[in-house]
Enzyme design. Structure first.
Site, PDB file in Angstrom:
ATOM      1  N   SER A  69       0.845  -1.194   0.000  1.00  0.00           N
ATOM      2  CA  SER A  69       0.000   0.000   0.000  1.00  0.00           C
ATOM      3  C   SER A  69       0.880   1.243   0.000  1.00  0.00           C
ATOM      4  O   SER A  69       1.953   1.250   0.631  1.00  0.00           O
ATOM      5  CB  SER A  69      -0.873   0.002   1.260  1.00  0.00           C
ATOM      6  OG  SER A  69      -1.468   1.273   1.426  1.00  0.00           O
ATOM      7  N   TYR A 127      -0.600  -0.427  10.495  1.00  0.00           N
ATOM      8  CA  TYR A 127      -0.812  -0.845   9.099  1.00  0.00           C
ATOM      9  C   TYR A 127       0.284  -0.270   8.217  1.00  0.00           C
ATOM     10  O   TYR A 127       0.889  -0.977   7.399  1.00  0.00           O
ATOM     11  CB  TYR A 127      -2.188  -0.361   8.638  1.00  0.00           C
ATOM     12  CG  TYR A 127      -2.533  -0.774   7.222  1.00  0.00           C
ATOM     13  CD1 TYR A 127      -2.978  -2.057   6.939  1.00  0.00           C
ATOM     14  CD2 TYR A 127      -2.425   0.137   6.165  1.00  0.00           C
ATOM     15  CE1 TYR A 127      -3.301  -2.438   5.641  1.00  0.00           C
ATOM     16  CE2 TYR A 127      -2.743  -0.227   4.869  1.00  0.00           C
ATOM     17  CZ  TYR A 127      -3.186  -1.517   4.613  1.00  0.00           C
ATOM     18  OH  TYR A 127      -3.499  -1.885   3.319  1.00  0.00           O
TER      19      TYR A 127
HETATM   20  N1  LIG Z   1      -8.887  -2.001   0.003  1.00  0.00           N
HETATM   21  C1  LIG Z   1      -7.934  -1.070  -0.126  1.00  0.00           C
HETATM   22  O1  LIG Z   1      -8.232   0.115  -0.302  1.00  0.00           O
HETATM   23  C2  LIG Z   1      -6.488  -1.480  -0.094  1.00  0.00           C
HETATM   24  C3  LIG Z   1      -5.529  -0.511  -0.378  1.00  0.00           C
HETATM   25  C4  LIG Z   1      -4.178  -0.854  -0.381  1.00  0.00           C
HETATM   26  C5  LIG Z   1      -3.820  -2.154  -0.086  1.00  0.00           C
HETATM   27  N2  LIG Z   1      -4.777  -3.086   0.215  1.00  0.00           N
HETATM   28  C6  LIG Z   1      -4.330  -4.451   0.533  1.00  0.00           C
HETATM   29  O2  LIG Z   1      -5.020  -5.384  -0.259  1.00  0.00           O
HETATM   30  C7  LIG Z   1      -5.037  -6.650   0.426  1.00  0.00           C
HETATM   31  C8  LIG Z   1      -6.446  -7.219   0.379  1.00  0.00           C
HETATM   32  O3  LIG Z   1      -7.306  -6.377   1.130  1.00  0.00           O
HETATM   33  P1  LIG Z   1      -8.828  -6.125   0.759  1.00  0.00           P
HETATM   34  O4  LIG Z   1      -8.991  -4.685   0.559  1.00  0.00           O
HETATM   35  O5  LIG Z   1      -9.287  -7.085  -0.266  1.00  0.00           O
HETATM   36  O6  LIG Z   1      -9.472  -6.427   2.199  1.00  0.00           O
HETATM   37  P2  LIG Z   1     -10.574  -7.465   2.685  1.00  0.00           P
HETATM   38  O7  LIG Z   1     -11.752  -7.513   1.796  1.00  0.00           O
HETATM   39  O8  LIG Z   1     -10.763  -7.107   4.115  1.00  0.00           O
HETATM   40  O9  LIG Z   1      -9.844  -8.863   2.549  1.00  0.00           O
HETATM   41  C9  LIG Z   1      -8.784  -9.212   3.378  1.00  0.00           C
HETATM   42  C10 LIG Z   1      -8.527 -10.679   3.159  1.00  0.00           C
HETATM   43  O10 LIG Z   1      -7.412 -11.055   3.972  1.00  0.00           O
HETATM   44  C11 LIG Z   1      -7.808 -12.200   4.714  1.00  0.00           C
HETATM   45  N3  LIG Z   1      -7.056 -12.347   5.945  1.00  0.00           N
HETATM   46  C12 LIG Z   1      -6.896 -11.462   6.963  1.00  0.00           C
HETATM   47  N4  LIG Z   1      -6.132 -12.014   7.914  1.00  0.00           N
HETATM   48  C13 LIG Z   1      -5.790 -13.264   7.490  1.00  0.00           C
HETATM   49  C14 LIG Z   1      -5.023 -14.312   8.025  1.00  0.00           C
HETATM   50  N5  LIG Z   1      -4.457 -14.227   9.221  1.00  0.00           N
HETATM   51  N6  LIG Z   1      -4.884 -15.447   7.290  1.00  0.00           N
HETATM   52  C15 LIG Z   1      -5.473 -15.563   6.079  1.00  0.00           C
HETATM   53  N7  LIG Z   1      -6.230 -14.610   5.527  1.00  0.00           N
HETATM   54  C16 LIG Z   1      -6.389 -13.474   6.237  1.00  0.00           C
HETATM   55  C17 LIG Z   1      -9.293 -12.014   4.974  1.00  0.00           C
HETATM   56  O11 LIG Z   1      -9.858 -13.249   5.376  1.00  0.00           O
HETATM   57  P3  LIG Z   1     -11.203 -13.326   6.314  1.00  0.00           P
HETATM   58  O12 LIG Z   1     -12.366 -13.265   5.367  1.00  0.00           O
HETATM   59  O13 LIG Z   1     -11.052 -14.654   6.992  1.00  0.00           O
HETATM   60  O14 LIG Z   1     -11.156 -12.163   7.251  1.00  0.00           O
HETATM   61  C18 LIG Z   1      -9.716 -11.553   3.592  1.00  0.00           C
HETATM   62  O15 LIG Z   1      -9.819 -12.648   2.710  1.00  0.00           O
HETATM   63  C19 LIG Z   1      -4.518  -6.379   1.838  1.00  0.00           C
HETATM   64  O16 LIG Z   1      -3.169  -6.779   1.941  1.00  0.00           O
HETATM   65  C20 LIG Z   1      -4.620  -4.865   1.957  1.00  0.00           C
HETATM   66  O17 LIG Z   1      -3.698  -4.335   2.881  1.00  0.00           O
HETATM   67  C21 LIG Z   1      -6.103  -2.786   0.202  1.00  0.00           C
END
Ligand SMILES: NC(=O)c1ccc[n+]([C@@H]2O[C@H](COP(=O)([O-])OP(=O)(O)OC[C@H]3O[C@@H](n4cnc5c(N)ncnc54)[C@H](OP(=O)(O)O)[C@@H]3O)[C@@H](O)[C@H]2O)c1
Length: 244
Positions: A144, A167
């Site tokens: 990020s 984070y």
């Molecule tokens: N959304 C944004 O704006 C944004 C921006 C920059 C970077 N990112 C990055 O993109 C990635 C995906 O995030 P997202 O936005 O798609 O968020 P999300 O919808 O909250 O998804 C997060 C995923 O990570 C899984 N997870 C969390 N802890 C875990 C663990 N200990 N073991 C296995 N799985 C785990 C969650 O599983 P559960 O369903 O079991 O909770 C879910 O599948 C992350 O690394 C985040 O930091 C997101």
């Protein structure tokens, strides 16, 4: 070397959000894709959804904050597929919206680092020997801009009002892991890069985010399928390098 069609990819946290969208797009490219998820029911549901769309998708139980779960997943993938060509470290948490670096509780920092940085490191350490065996590997770390030191010190940054120090530090740490792995693996045809997907409408990104997960898969999928002379040790957004 085998053709791209026979390559195997693992995406962590692929039961929903950006991970699920990346898993689908990789499978649409003809790869075998393994959905890694800590919740079996949710992971199996996601797998089923993609399989019903005609895609070659599998599921493995994977809690990236649990070393034993990581080691078990490495063993299962190795035994079942005999190879892992692409690792997308996508699973992530953001649980410190309300703290500042001055009052950040250590346990909150530790649990964020465990999921967002140490999990990707352990998974990489676990799978690199398998990648080396086939002289091919692509590791994509979903990072990020919030972890970019250049962005943190920029008073004009779009994200200046966002705190989330745990984070941010976890993504800075993940970027460091990316650079160090890339340096170590340059000669093995294992390319390692980090990507910022932008602000995306997911559980983590929240309902105000301007884009959907399906709209941000292009850069991670590009990095996951780079040609052998592609970049390594970079940090990208919309296929362009961005500052660490
Ligand atoms: N959304 C944004 O704006 C944004 C921006 C920059 C970077 N990112 C990055 O993109 C990635 C995906 O995030 P997202 O936005 O798609 O968020 P999300 O919808 O909250 O998804 C997060 C995923 O990570 C899984 N997870 C969390 N802890 C875990 C663990 N200990 N073991 C296995 N799985 C785990 C969650 O599983 P559960 O369903 O079991 O909770 C879910 O599948 C992350 O690394 C985040 O930091 C997101």
């Amino acid at each position: 070397m085998r053709s791209a069609k026979q390559r195997v990819a693992l995406v962590s946290g692929a039961n929903r959000g950006i991970g699920l969208a990346i898993a689908e797009q990789l499978a649409r490219k003809g790869l075998k894709v393994i959905i890694g998820a800590r919740n079996e029911r949710s992971g199996l549901e996601a797998q089923k959804r993609l399989v019903t769309r005609g895609l070659d998708v599998y599921f493995t139980l994977l809690d990236v904050a649990d070393t034993a779960s990581i080691m078990a997943a490495v063993g299962r993938v190795s035994d079942t597929f005999g190879r892992l060509d692409i690792l997308v470290n996508n699973a992530g948490i953001m649980i410190d919206h309300k703290t500042t670096i001055l009052d950040l509780p250590l346990d909150l920092l530790q649990s964020t680092l465990a999921t967002n940085a140490l999990g990707p490191l352990l998974l990489s350490q676990g799978f690199v020997p398998l990648m080396c065996k086939h002289q091919y590997g692509r590791i994509v770390n979903i990072s990020s801009s919030l972890g970019s030191l250049s962005d943190i010190v920029d008073p004009a940054s779009d994200y200046t009002r966002l705190r989330s120090p745990a984070y941010r530090l976890s993504k800075t740490f993940l970027n460091g892991i990316t650079a160090l792995l890339a340096r170590e693996l340059r000669e093995q045809n294992i390319l390692v890069n980090a990507v910022c997907p932008g602000w995306v409408r997911t559980n983590l990104g929240g309902p105000e985010a301007p884009v959907l997960p399906e709209q941000v898969t292009k850069t991670p999928v590009w990095l996951a399928t780079l040609p052998d002379d592609g970049p390594t040790g970079g940090f990208f957004r919309e296929q362009q390098p961005i500052p660490w």
